[in-house]
Design an enzyme around this catalytic site. Structure first.
Site, PDB file in Angstrom:
ATOM      1  N   GLY A  61       4.203  -0.109  -1.239  1.00  0.00           N
ATOM      2  CA  GLY A  61       3.894  -0.702  -2.731  1.00  0.00           C
ATOM      3  C   GLY A  61       5.162  -0.549  -3.388  1.00  0.00           C
ATOM      4  O   GLY A  61       5.584  -1.199  -4.341  1.00  0.00           O
ATOM      5  N   PHE A  87      -1.578  -1.350  -3.977  1.00  0.00           N
ATOM      6  CA  PHE A  87      -2.846  -0.263  -3.395  1.00  0.00           C
ATOM      7  C   PHE A  87      -2.356   1.229  -3.868  1.00  0.00           C
ATOM      8  O   PHE A  87      -1.161   1.726  -2.989  1.00  0.00           O
ATOM      9  CB  PHE A  87      -3.234  -0.497  -1.924  1.00  0.00           C
ATOM     10  N   TYR A 127       0.912  -1.151  -0.209  1.00  0.00           N
ATOM     11  CA  TYR A 127      -0.119   0.117  -0.044  1.00  0.00           C
ATOM     12  C   TYR A 127       1.004   1.338  -0.075  1.00  0.00           C
ATOM     13  O   TYR A 127       1.699   1.366   0.846  1.00  0.00           O
ATOM     14  CB  TYR A 127      -0.805   0.088   1.231  1.00  0.00           C
ATOM     15  N   CYS A 128       0.685   2.112  -1.060  1.00  0.00           N
ATOM     16  CA  CYS A 128       1.461   3.501  -1.143  1.00  0.00           C
ATOM     17  C   CYS A 128       2.882   3.339  -0.995  1.00  0.00           C
ATOM     18  O   CYS A 128       3.277   2.430  -1.870  1.00  0.00           O
ATOM     19  CB  CYS A 128       1.010   4.231   0.127  1.00  0.00           C
ATOM     20  N   VAL A 129       3.736   3.795   0.058  1.00  0.00           N
ATOM     21  CA  VAL A 129       5.139   3.682  -0.071  1.00  0.00           C
ATOM     22  C   VAL A 129       5.628   2.222  -0.001  1.00  0.00           C
ATOM     23  O   VAL A 129       6.661   1.763  -0.517  1.00  0.00           O
ATOM     24  CB  VAL A 129       5.720   4.634   0.988  1.00  0.00           C
TER      25      VAL A 129
END
Length: 577
Positions: free
Chosen positions: A314, A339, A310-312
């Site tokens: 990811g 994500f 998710y985000c960073v």
């Protein structure tokens, strides 16, 4: 005592209209003279932004618009109706009827919009500046305009005036107490701080902490089905925030939903940085992801895992996959889900405005103990949506003195984590500023060069259509670098609500297209819209790739395998500050 005859008479409406016309005509004459002088005397020095013809013309337009506004205020029956754009009618700051029905406050509202529009147009008209500087000017102007809204000041907000009279000033005292409390803790409060308790009514999915390092805890969640997928799922949340964004109240919890779908679910809970983590770099987070993957593989005796980043996290998952590919260990991850994650930061949105030499030096000064206080990052994210996350609360909670509403997502938003400054600075420079991750070999982990084009792991890439942190177009670019089979899904809403959207809520929509195309626009043009949550699409994709199941016994139960339970979920790291 002065005689009544000494009191100057109140000017009539006719007098006010006359003098308004006089002032307006005088200003117009001066501006027209200035423009004519520029035409007749080209040798006169031109100062960009002050005496150039374009600026003078914009000033003339501003004053003409001002006079029209005054005319509508003084003679509403004889003036042409205001031609307001549709978005103003939707502006939540001015929804109260007083802003439209009271002539004075309607004039204040329209004056604000007039000044704001001309200010923003003036910024757009500036030429000859670096594109990054232009974006910074736009950002600063928008934030200034939001800060100067008449809703933010007691004397120009009719609701605040009425509330002050009604409560005899108690609203201002209560609002002052709210403001002083926020100053004391160093951040804006968005929700009732006593309404939620981690492990009490949020982050309550049953499980055990089964592994702990100096960087993370590994949570293994208890199965709720008789069988579970053979290949387990490990979730890597961003360490910029707490993991429980994916485990809020049970009806909104992605973790609980995934467990109920028959997945063996593990969660990484990152430690909020302290002085002991001053040496932590990106290598350490990649190593932590691989350590979690290997720990799960060894615990369950499986070849590989499904992974979510998710985000960073990811972004880091992409680096992890590239490193595993370089080591001929790609089979350790059977599928990767991203994500709202970016790897190509060329169009990474407004966060790039905070990455210049002055900002980087400021971060260093703010981090003398080797970590950046999470409140500074929270303030940055709040600025990206200042109207909603700052000024809305100034009005409601400081001026109107309203009680804070309980909202689990906003509670999570204010539950900040500290960041290792050495890693944070390299993240901003290597990724946001220099965009090195998409340049094969430009970045190394453990001495091994990274090349995203070597990643053939099947991937599910989710983006939020209204994401202001990881713009959809930037997330979509991930599809252009990975070489395995990819499913891209564009979800309604933004960085958080676009992800945390349980099917039972029936909210938003998502778009799919079997052909990804060469641009996001091309993808959208041929996409199919489906109402509701994209979670069922993801679980169908995941199980279609790997449908095999095993009984939910033995090591599939937290603490029953070779890794004994350290403590109950959600663990200790999520509570540490």
């Amino acid at each position: 005592m002065a005689d009544d005859s000494d009191t100057p008479p109140i000017p009539s409406l006719e007098d006010m209209q006359h003098w308004t016309w006089v002032m307006g005509r005088a200003q117009q004459m001066m501006l027209e003279h200035g423009l004519q002088t520029l035409d007749d005397t080209p040798a006169l020095p031109t100062i960009p932004g002050f005496t150039d013809k374009a600026t003078m013309a914009r000033a003339q337009e501003f004053w003409l618009d001002s006079m029209k506004l005054w005319q509508r205020f003084l003679d509403p029956a004889g003036a042409p109706a205001a031609d307001e754009p549709p978005e103003r009618a939707k502006d939540r700051r001015f929804q109260a009827p007083q802003w439209h029905e009271n002539p004075v406050f309607d004039w204040i509202r329209q004056s604000y919009f007039l000044i704001a529009d001309h200010l923003l147009r003036g910024v757009e008209a500036i030429e000859g500046v670096d594109p990054l500087q232009k974006e910074q000017l736009r950002f600063a102007a928008r934030n200034f305009v939001d800060a100067m809204s008449p809703t933010n000041f007691p004397a120009t907000n009719p609701q605040v005036l009425e509330k002050t009279i009604e409560t005899r000033g108690e609203n201002l005292l209560k609002g002052l107490a709210n403001m002083l409390a926020d100053l004391g803790k160093g951040q804006v409060t968005h929700t009732d701080s006593d309404a939620f308790e981690v492990g009490g009514n949020i982050a309550t999915t049953p499980g055990k902490v089964v592994h702990r390092t100096r960087v993370y805890e590994l949570i293994h969640y208890a199965p709720t089905t008789e069988t579970v997928t053979t290949t387990p799922l490990v979730i890597f949340p961003p360490w910029i925030n707490r993991f429980y964004i994916l485990d809020l109240r049970p009806e909104k919890s992605f973790v609980k939903w995934a467990v109920d779908q028959g997945l063996s679910v593990f969660m990484v809970s990152w430690k909020s940085a302290d002085a002991s983590m001053g040496d932590v770099t990106w290598d350490d987070y990649v190593a932590a992801q691989i350590d979690a993957i290997d720990t799960i593989r060894d615990l369950l005796g499986v070849e590989g895992v499904h992974a979510i980043g998710y985000c960073v996290a990811g972004t880091t998952l992409a680096a992890t996959l590239a490193l595993l590919a370089a080591r001929d260990e790609a089979a350790k991850v059977k599928s990767a889900t991203f994500f709202t994650a970016q790897v190509d930061f060329a169009r990474a949105g407004e966060l790039k405005l905070f990455v210049d030499d002055d900002q980087l030096k400021l971060i260093e000064r703010l981090s003398p103990d080797g970590f950046l206080d999470g409140r500074y990052m929270a303030a940055t994210f709040n600025l990206l949506r200042g109207r909603d996350l700052i000024w809305n609360y100034v009005t409601n909670n400081y001026l109107l003195g309203q009680d804070y509403m309980p909202f689990d997502l906003l509670h999570w938003n204010g539950d900040t984590t500290n960041l290792p400054v050495k890693w944070h600075l390299s993240y901003l420079t290597d990724l946001y500023r220099d965009n090195l991750l998409v340049q094969p070999g430009a970045l190394r982990i453990a001495g091994i060069p990274l090349d995203l084009t070597t990643i053939h792991t099947p991937a599910y890439v989710q983006a939020g259509r209204e994401d202001h942190i990881a713009p959809a177009e930037s997330v979509w670019n991930l599809t252009q670098h990975l070489k395995g089979p990819i499913r891209f899904v564009l979800a309604g809403s933004g960085h958080i609500a676009g992800v945390v959207n349980p099917p039972a809520a029936g909210k938003y929509q998502y778009w799919t297209n079997d052909t990804i195309g060469d641009t996001l626009s091309e993808f959208v043009a041929g996409a199919t819209e489906t109402k509701g949550s994209w979670w069922p699409d993801w679980i169908d994709w995941l199980k279609a790739r790997d449908p095999e199941t095993v009984p939910a016994t033995g090591a599939r139960v937290p603490g029953k395998g070779k890794l004994k339970a350290i403590e109950d979920a959600p663990g200790s790291y999520v509570r540490a500050h």
